[in-house]
Design an enzyme around this catalytic site. Structure first.
Site: not given
Lengths: 79, 229
Positions: B86, B203, B205
């Site tokens: 990002c 993302h 994560e």
């Protein structure tokens, strides 16, 4: 010495913000605005007094930080 | 394996990636402040998501000139894998480690939702635990994720297999309907010419633990641990 840097999107690069401004102008009744392109104006106040050196420094600043030359053009004017 | 997460003023996914790495690595990643001159010895460097420097000037532009970035660029040049997620992707682009630009989303809106991604290249340290053509669900959360490059750059990226992820629908079709932000060729993530630097808007994560509602992001971190340990 004051320097005015103008940073604008290159032709062909989509400008969604410009499009949104155009729509907003139309909704306010401003007709006939065919296109809007939005850019940035940056005022530099630098200690250099030699105009040519000041211009050269500003161009270097544009290349290294102020503009993203992949998508943006820039101009430098001594004010 | 040693991993370093670079923390900029305005990073806000640094702890998320810290947790994801901790779970996959079984040890603690190093958190490195942007003002430091040197990244400690690392097998992996991560630039996290967030809004470094409030996105002033252009997203990632100020962070790309942080003191630490000189060393990140140097280490990337030596082949140390670098992952930018990002805002981290935006920083990688602004620092010149990846080509192109990330423009304002075509629809002007900040987008925060899950998207489908098709894994295009599995021959990297980042993607080895995915299968080619696999469709995964990963969240996006960005305002400036509209990938742009000139024709020559785009052709080179495509020709060299450097598109790592593409936005797609549930069937894997990467059409306009599945493109959230206007990115050229539905590009969600790209690699440098050596395949050791990956920048991606989604993302992984944020979906790397069942408690978060999914684990499609976890193979990235497990794969990195296997490849780099």
């Amino acid at each position: 010495m004051k320097i005015i840097v103008k940073v604008t999107l290159k032709n062909g690069v989509l400008d969604p913000q410009g499009k949104a401004i155009r729509r907003a102008l139309a909704s306010l009744g401003f007709e006939g605005v065919e296109d809007v392109r939005q850019g940035k104006l940056i005022e530099l106040d630098i200690a250099e007094t030699d105009p040519e050196k000041a211009r050269a420094a500003a161009l270097d600043m544009c290349e290294k930080l102020l503009a993203n030359t992949v998508i943006e053009n820039y101009t430098v004017e001594l004010a | 394996m040693k991993a370093s997460v670079i923390v900029f003023p305005g990073s806000n996914c640094d702890r998320d990636i810290q947790v994801a790495l901790r779970h996959s690595m079984g040890e603690e990643p190093q958190m490195v402040w942007h003002g430091d001159a040197e990244v400690p010895r690392s097998d992996l460097i991560v630039l996290p998501g967030g809004f470094s420097y409030g996105d002033y000037l252009r997203s990632g532009a100020i962070a790309a000139n942080s003191p630490i970035m000189r060393d990140v660029v140097a280490k990337a040049g030596q082949g140390v894998p670098v992952l930018g997620i990002c805002n981290g992707f935006q920083v990688l682009i602004e620092s010149g480690l990846l080509p192109g630009a990330l423009l304002r989303n075509a629809g002007m809106h900040f987008l925060c939702r899950d998207v489908g991604l098709r894994v295009e290249n599995t021959g990297t340290v980042f993607t080895g635990h995915y299968e080619k053509g696999q469709i995964v669900t990963i969240p996006i959360a960005h305002h400036d994720g509209n990938y742009f490059a000139d024709d020559a750059t785009l052709e080179r990226l495509e020709g060299e297999g450097r598109v790592a992820f593409r936005y797609c629908d549930s069937e894997g079709a990467a059409g306009e309907d599945a493109n959230p932000n206007g990115s050229l060729n539905n590009i969600a993530g790209i690699l440098n010419d050596g395949g050791s630097v990956l920048g991606m808007m989604p993302h992984p994560e944020r979906l790397a633990d069942p408690f978060l509602g999914g684990t499609d992001g976890k193979p990235m971190f497990d794969g990195l641990v296997e490849a780099l340990s």
